[in-house]
Motif scaffolding. Structure first.
Motif, short mmCIF file in Angstrom:
data_model
loop_
_atom_site.label_atom_id
_atom_site.label_comp_id
_atom_site.label_asym_id
_atom_site.label_seq_id
_atom_site.Cartn_x
_atom_site.Cartn_y
_atom_site.Cartn_z
N THR A 29 29.23 -22.99 64.58
CA THR A 29 29.73 -22.68 63.23
C THR A 29 31.07 -21.96 63.31
O THR A 29 32.00 -22.28 62.56
N LEU A 30 31.19 -20.97 64.19
CA LEU A 30 32.46 -20.26 64.36
C LEU A 30 33.57 -21.23 64.72
O LEU A 30 34.66 -21.18 64.13
N LEU A 31 33.35 -22.11 65.68
CA LEU A 31 34.37 -23.08 66.09
C LEU A 31 34.77 -23.99 64.93
O LEU A 31 35.96 -24.21 64.68
N GLU A 32 33.79 -24.50 64.20
CA GLU A 32 34.09 -25.39 63.07
C GLU A 32 34.91 -24.68 62.00
O GLU A 32 35.88 -25.21 61.49
N LYS A 33 34.52 -23.47 61.66
CA LYS A 33 35.24 -22.72 60.61
C LYS A 33 36.63 -22.29 61.09
O LYS A 33 37.58 -22.28 60.31
N PHE A 34 36.76 -21.94 62.37
CA PHE A 34 38.07 -21.56 62.92
C PHE A 34 39.02 -22.76 62.89
O PHE A 34 40.18 -22.63 62.52
N VAL A 35 38.52 -23.92 63.26
CA VAL A 35 39.33 -25.15 63.21
C VAL A 35 39.80 -25.39 61.78
O VAL A 35 40.99 -25.64 61.54
#
Length: 187
Positions: A29-35
């Motif tokens: 989730t962190l990676l998706e939202k950061f992207v």
């Protein structure tokens, strides 16, 4: 998740990610939202995770986003494995330092970088584009905690007061950048 750029503060050095597959699984989730967050920033070409806070807590994971000639890349645990050419002085901007400063540093014109993508695949990229190479080096420096040389931004050339000595177009610029006047303040 609320993302915020951390201004005017040196980024800490981050340790390599020991188990990339576990990191990706635990931080999907962190990676998706950061992207998504990075792609929405106007005029941004790169962002290291440790320049950002999530819900007021700095991200301490080793990944970054880089806008490449092929589109955006989320690079997990990136590293430069080869450099080509001589380092040259360049002037850069940085979200961390905002509009108050220019960063003058040296960068290689071409590099080879290795990283993991968000699916855990190891990638290798030879970067021939000089600007893209500069962005990769800048973001990896953030992850490595490297402090760049910061100098105050100069006024526009027409508002700078000059002594009676005339500066030639091919003379070194009086701002100290070691760049010809015509390519620096003489634009």
């Amino acid at each position: 998740m609320k993302f915020t750029i951390i201004p005017s503060e040196q980024t800490p050095k981050l340790n390599p990610i020991e188990d990339v597959a576990t990191f990706i699984a635990d931080n999907k989730t962190l990676l998706e939202k950061f992207v998504s967050y990075t792609k929405d920033l106007e005029s941004t070409v790169g962002l290291a995770a440790n320049q950002v806070a999530v819900d007021d807590e700095r991200i301490t994971d080793r990944f970054c986003m880089v806008k490449t000639t092929d589109g955006w890349v989320c690079a997990i645990d990136p590293k430069i494995v080869n450099t080509i050419g001589m380092k040259k002085d360049v002037v850069e901007g940085c979200l961390t330092w905002g509009d108050k400063f220019d960063i003058i540093t040296k960068r290689y014109p071409r590099i080879k970088v290795e990283y993991y993508d968000t699916k855990g695949h190891k990638k290798s990229r030879f970067v021939e584009d000089t600007f893209e190479s500069q962005v990769w080096q800048h973001e990896i420096n953030h992850l490595n905690g490297v402090e760049e040389t910061i100098v105050p931004r100069l006024q526009k050339p027409e508002t700078v007061t000059r002594s009676s000595v005339k500066i030639g177009r091919n003379d070194p610029c009086s701002c100290g950048s070691n760049i010809k006047y015509k390519k620096c303040c003489g634009k």
